[in-house]
Motif scaffolding. Structure first.
Motif, short mmCIF file in Angstrom:
data_model
loop_
_atom_site.label_atom_id
_atom_site.label_comp_id
_atom_site.label_asym_id
_atom_site.label_seq_id
_atom_site.Cartn_x
_atom_site.Cartn_y
_atom_site.Cartn_z
N SER A 87 35.77 85.95 67.08
CA SER A 87 36.31 86.73 68.18
C SER A 87 35.32 87.80 68.58
CB SER A 87 37.63 87.39 67.77
OG SER A 87 38.08 88.28 68.77
N ASN A 138 42.10 85.02 70.24
CA ASN A 138 41.78 84.53 71.58
C ASN A 138 42.45 83.19 71.89
OD1 ASN A 138 40.05 86.59 72.58
ND2 ASN A 138 38.44 85.88 71.21
N ASN A 141 42.70 81.75 75.45
CA ASN A 141 41.47 81.38 76.15
C ASN A 141 41.12 79.94 75.79
OD1 ASN A 141 38.84 81.04 77.10
ND2 ASN A 141 38.27 83.16 76.68
N TYR A 168 40.57 88.23 78.00
CA TYR A 168 39.79 87.04 78.37
C TYR A 168 40.78 85.93 78.73
CZ TYR A 168 35.52 89.20 76.59
OH TYR A 168 34.44 90.03 76.39
#
Length: 332
Positions: free
Chosen positions: A123, A69, A72, A218
């Motif tokens: 995650s 991620n 993000n 995301y």
């Protein structure tokens, strides 16, 4: 020349093994010997070689911190918390970026090369087999911010995502919204399905059902694209529950670009309470994940799991709370 263990032993008048025990956590050494060794090491400017020590103890104190991620911003905040918390426990984080890597066995091979003592999977979008592969290899595993119930033997720390979805539904109903939508993250993520389940259950109690859309990631861009699609497909929706703050911020910009005023024409509620959500220009109403507490609990579990892997099959659920800002209308 670098100062060696032998140099310290000669200065202190003790054996090399006494010096080694002095710098090995938990090893037995008398107070008198410890004082002599530490004084000699200080005089010589000696620092113990942690990697060399690991060859003797079989422990590296390395913890693999794994995520995909990195796009993000919220997870950059989380990584900051994790690295600080691990270092405070004298554990060393080995950060693994899986943004372009989706093979659990290749990840395991990398971690084995560094002989990590444990793994934290941070995650909600990694497939369940990542945690399972590490666990099956005998590496203690904690899954933070999302998990699968199909992964036995791992520590799991998160909010109750179903309850978070229910809280979003209750909040929107309380503000007088009746035509509502769910804009989730990737459909395959367990957290997305849990948040949607809770959201639908909360609405169903009032005879309502949501429009449903999913973002591909995301990320801000994915949120903006998904909301652009949603505004065309379901223009009647009065408010959207976005399953992540960064998706919500992308959705906000898409709505404004379509001439929608927030919150007058369209309401938005996010999830996480990342720092950006509180910026003056954003002012996003959201559901807060207690990230510092999730990180602290995860580090505590991995520390205990390294000492005794039998302690790890634990599930820690932490409460989430509403943070009110400016993207929902006032109660009627």
């Amino acid at each position: 020349m670098p100062i060696t263990l032998q140099d310290v032993a000669l200065r202190a008048g003790v054996s090399k093994s006494a010096v080694s025990r002095t710098f090995t956590p938990g090893a037995s050494v008398s107070a008198k010997t410890r004082a002599k060794v530490e004084a000699a090491a200080n005089d010589l400017g000696y620092m113990p070689n942690v990697l060399a020590s690991s060859l003797t103890t079989g422990r590296t104190a390395l913890v693999g911190l794994i995520s995909n991620n990195f796009t993000n911003p919220y997870f950059l905040e989380i990584f900051d918390l994790f690295t600080r918390a691990l270092q405070k426990e004298d554990l060393r984080p080995l950060l693994i970026n899986l943004s372009a890597e989706e093979d659990a066995n290749r990840s395991l091979s990398m971690l084995r090369q560094y002989n990590v003592d444990g793994v934290i999977v941070a995650s909600s979008t990694l497939p369940p087999d990542f945690a399972k592969v590490f666990h099956d290899a005998g590496i203690p595993v904690v899954h933070a911010f999302g998990w699968s119930s199909d992964t036995p033997g791992t520590g799991r720390v998160s909010i109750d995502n179903t309850e978070a979805g229910h809280l979003a539904a209750v909040t929107l109903i309380d503000r007088g919204y009746r035509r509502v939508g769910f804009l989730g993250g990737p459909q395959s993520a367990a957290t997305t399905s849990d948040r949607l389940d809770g959201f639908c259950a909360g609405l169903m109690a009032h005879g309502l059902s949501p429009e449903i859309q999913f973002a591909t990631a995301y990320s801000y861009d994915a949120g903006r694209v998904a909301m652009t699609r949603a505004l065309d497909a379901a223009p009647q929706v009065e408010a959207w529950f976005c399953g992540d703050d960064v998706i919500a911020i992308g959705a906000m910009d898409a709505a404004v670009a379509h001439g929608r005023r927030i919150p007058d024409d369209l309401g938005l509620i996010g999830l996480n309470d990342m720092r950006m959500a509180g910026w003056d220009r954003v002012g996003l109403t959201t559901i807060r994940q207690p990230a510092p507490q999730i990180v602290a609990a995860s580090v505590d579990l991995i520390r205990k799991g390294i000492a005794d892997p039998a302690t790890l099959p634990q599930r820690v659920l932490l409460p989430c709370t509403l943070v009110e800002r400016r993207t929902l209308r006032a109660r009627p």
